[in-house]
Write an enzyme that holds these catalytic residues in place. Structure first.
Site, PDB file in Angstrom:
ATOM      1  CB  CYS A  59      -0.918  -0.017   1.219  1.00 44.66           C
ATOM      2  SG  CYS A  59      -1.936   1.452   1.385  1.00 44.66           S
ATOM      3  CB  CYS A  62      -0.446   2.498   4.017  1.00 43.41           C
ATOM      4  SG  CYS A  62      -1.954   1.934   3.253  1.00 43.41           S
ATOM      5  CG  ASP A  63       3.306   1.063   4.426  1.00 35.03           C
ATOM      6  OD1 ASP A  63       2.867   1.541   5.489  1.00 35.03           O
ATOM      7  OD2 ASP A  63       3.088  -0.105   4.073  1.00 35.03           O
TER       8      ASP A  63
HETATM    9  C1  LIG Z   1      -0.964  -3.487   4.083  1.00 33.00           C
HETATM   10  C2  LIG Z   1      -2.122  -2.531   4.029  1.00 33.00           C
HETATM   11  C3  LIG Z   1      -2.022  -1.321   4.690  1.00 33.00           C
HETATM   12  C4  LIG Z   1      -3.076  -0.399   4.634  1.00 33.00           C
HETATM   13  N1  LIG Z   1      -2.952   0.808   5.286  1.00 33.00           N
HETATM   14  C5  LIG Z   1      -3.936   1.729   5.170  1.00 33.00           C
HETATM   15  C6  LIG Z   1      -3.808   3.033   5.763  1.00 33.00           C
HETATM   16  O1  LIG Z   1      -2.787   3.372   6.380  1.00 33.00           O
HETATM   17  N2  LIG Z   1      -4.850   3.892   5.611  1.00 33.00           N
HETATM   18  C7  LIG Z   1      -5.999   3.556   4.954  1.00 33.00           C
HETATM   19  O2  LIG Z   1      -6.923   4.355   4.882  1.00 33.00           O
HETATM   20  N3  LIG Z   1      -6.128   2.344   4.381  1.00 33.00           N
HETATM   21  C8  LIG Z   1      -5.124   1.431   4.451  1.00 33.00           C
HETATM   22  N4  LIG Z   1      -5.239   0.219   3.826  1.00 33.00           N
HETATM   23  C9  LIG Z   1      -6.520  -0.100   3.194  1.00 33.00           C
HETATM   24  C10 LIG Z   1      -7.542  -0.468   4.305  1.00 33.00           C
HETATM   25  O3  LIG Z   1      -6.973  -1.429   5.171  1.00 33.00           O
HETATM   26  C11 LIG Z   1      -8.799  -1.028   3.693  1.00 33.00           C
HETATM   27  O4  LIG Z   1      -9.310  -0.143   2.709  1.00 33.00           O
HETATM   28  C12 LIG Z   1      -9.880  -1.238   4.749  1.00 33.00           C
HETATM   29  O5  LIG Z   1      -9.398  -2.017   5.818  1.00 33.00           O
HETATM   30  C13 LIG Z   1     -11.075  -1.921   4.113  1.00 33.00           C
HETATM   31  O6  LIG Z   1     -11.990  -2.227   5.124  1.00 33.00           O
HETATM   32  P1  LIG Z   1     -12.997  -3.408   4.928  1.00 33.00           P
HETATM   33  O7  LIG Z   1     -13.813  -3.413   6.182  1.00 33.00           O
HETATM   34  O8  LIG Z   1     -13.662  -3.328   3.624  1.00 33.00           O
HETATM   35  O9  LIG Z   1     -12.101  -4.736   4.853  1.00 33.00           O
HETATM   36  P2  LIG Z   1     -11.081  -5.337   5.908  1.00 33.00           P
HETATM   37  O10 LIG Z   1     -10.524  -4.302   6.805  1.00 33.00           O
HETATM   38  O11 LIG Z   1     -10.130  -6.143   5.082  1.00 33.00           O
HETATM   39  O12 LIG Z   1     -11.981  -6.286   6.805  1.00 33.00           O
HETATM   40  C14 LIG Z   1     -12.557  -7.448   6.275  1.00 33.00           C
HETATM   41  C15 LIG Z   1     -12.739  -8.403   7.441  1.00 33.00           C
HETATM   42  O13 LIG Z   1     -13.587  -9.472   7.047  1.00 33.00           O
HETATM   43  C16 LIG Z   1     -13.052 -10.664   7.557  1.00 33.00           C
HETATM   44  N5  LIG Z   1     -13.539 -11.785   6.753  1.00 33.00           N
HETATM   45  C17 LIG Z   1     -13.208 -12.108   5.469  1.00 33.00           C
HETATM   46  N6  LIG Z   1     -13.869 -13.217   5.096  1.00 33.00           N
HETATM   47  C18 LIG Z   1     -14.620 -13.599   6.155  1.00 33.00           C
HETATM   48  C19 LIG Z   1     -15.536 -14.679   6.388  1.00 33.00           C
HETATM   49  N7  LIG Z   1     -15.799 -15.593   5.452  1.00 33.00           N
HETATM   50  N8  LIG Z   1     -16.131 -14.765   7.612  1.00 33.00           N
HETATM   51  C20 LIG Z   1     -15.874 -13.856   8.567  1.00 33.00           C
HETATM   52  N9  LIG Z   1     -15.035 -12.813   8.404  1.00 33.00           N
HETATM   53  C21 LIG Z   1     -14.426 -12.690   7.215  1.00 33.00           C
HETATM   54  C22 LIG Z   1     -11.546 -10.474   7.447  1.00 33.00           C
HETATM   55  O14 LIG Z   1     -10.882 -11.380   8.300  1.00 33.00           O
HETATM   56  C23 LIG Z   1     -11.428  -9.035   7.902  1.00 33.00           C
HETATM   57  O15 LIG Z   1     -11.360  -8.953   9.306  1.00 33.00           O
HETATM   58  C24 LIG Z   1      -4.243  -0.719   3.906  1.00 33.00           C
HETATM   59  C25 LIG Z   1      -4.340  -1.947   3.254  1.00 33.00           C
HETATM   60  C26 LIG Z   1      -3.296  -2.844   3.316  1.00 33.00           C
HETATM   61  C27 LIG Z   1      -3.416  -4.183   2.613  1.00 33.00           C
END
Ligand SMILES: Cc1cc2nc3c(=O)[nH]c(=O)nc-3n(C[C@H](O)[C@H](O)[C@H](O)COP(=O)(O)OP(=O)(O)OC[C@H]3O[C@@H](n4cnc5c(N)ncnc54)[C@H](O)[C@@H]3O)c2cc1C
Length: 233
Positions: A59, A62-63
């Site tokens: 990302c 982020c970094d």
């Molecule tokens: C390495 C990295 C660093 C990042 N840093 C930043 C940052 O600094 N700032 C920023 O704004 N964004 C950052 N992002 C992006 C940000 O993390 C995502 O946009 C955000 O977390 C998306 O939220 P979400 O709830 O859609 O998904 P997620 O946060 O990915 O949450 C999805 C959740 O669903 C769960 N899940 C999946 N399948 C199942 C299932 N079958 N049953 C039950 N649970 C399940 C997963 O385990 C997870 O806990 C980063 C992304 C990455 C990969």
């Protein structure tokens, strides 16, 4: 409000709503919000996992700030890789883009901007054999797939942009997905199945960040409440 730490397996439509099946239980639900997210595709080379968060990143937004005035690498040749490489030039002293082919897959406008950048070096026809380091990344070993020639690139950071995978396997055949597997919603987070909403990285959208995921979640929550109120009216 009740939180359950269980793995969602599938859902089925019932007369008055849905049956939600997890690895432990079955629940009745009037509406469902899918927020299973997406995960960056890993390159799978030695040293990648060991240095994740220690120089290996997925990302740029982020970094990037950790790599001010440093030589870093971007792996990939698609739109995301080139967009992120261009963004990283605002921070790094030099960005080496490693691509396994001899032409970028990115759109022409992005490719032209990358070629014109004096901070971007394109390393063609090359694959990463290993990310090296001693706690923190200190370089990577590359191999030219055409000549077999090997080289060591002394970088402090490696950004992998070889694709991202939405976590949508449980929804295949049940909800409409785009050609990359992301859930398709309208602006109010409705999927193609009434009563099922999607929010965050799992859905087709242009910016996957915490703030956009939170915004999606707020909209999906309000729309789910409205949906249930209409059912009960
Ligand atoms: C390495 C990295 C660093 C990042 N840093 C930043 C940052 O600094 N700032 C920023 O704004 N964004 C950052 N992002 C992006 C940000 O993390 C995502 O946009 C955000 O977390 C998306 O939220 P979400 O709830 O859609 O998904 P997620 O946060 O990915 O949450 C999805 C959740 O669903 C769960 N899940 C999946 N399948 C199942 C299932 N079958 N049953 C039950 N649970 C399940 C997963 O385990 C997870 O806990 C980063 C992304 C990455 C990969």
């Amino acid at each position: 409000m009740e939180f359950k730490t269980e793995v969602f397996k599938t859902f089925e439509k019932t007369g008055d709503g849905f049956k939600v099946i997890t690895d432990r239980e079955e629940y009745g639900a009037k509406a469902i919000i899918v927020a299973t997210g997406a995960q960056p595709r890993k390159l799978g080379c030695p040293g990648e996992d060991e240095h994740r968060g220690m120089g290996v990143s997925y990302c740029a937004t982020c970094d990037a700030n950790f790599f001010r005035n440093m030589h870093i690498a971007v792996v990939g040749g698609g739109d995301t890789a080139i967009e992120e490489a261009l963004y990283l030039t605002k921070f790094a002293s030099k960005v080496s883009v490693i691509h396994r082919r001899d032409a970028l897959r990115a759109t022409k406008v992005l490719a032209d901007r990358a070629m014109a950048s004096d901070k971007i070096e394109l390393i063609w026809d090359s694959v990463v054999e290993e990310v090296t380091g001693d706690g923190l990344v200190n370089g990577m070993r590359l191999k030219n797939v055409k000549t077999g020639e090997k080289q060591f690139l002394p970088v402090k950071g490696v950004f992998m942009f070889v694709g991202q995978e939405p976590i949508t396997a449980p929804f295949v055949g049940k909800l409409e997905l785009d050609d990359r597997g992301y859930l398709i919603t309208d602006v109010d987070m409705h999927t193609d199945v009434p009563g099922v909403f999607a929010a965050g990285d799992v859905r087709k959208k242009s910016l996957r960040q915490a703030i956009t995921a939170a915004g999606d979640g707020a909209i999906a929550g309000v729309q789910a409440i409205k949906y249930i109120e209409n059912l009960e009216a």
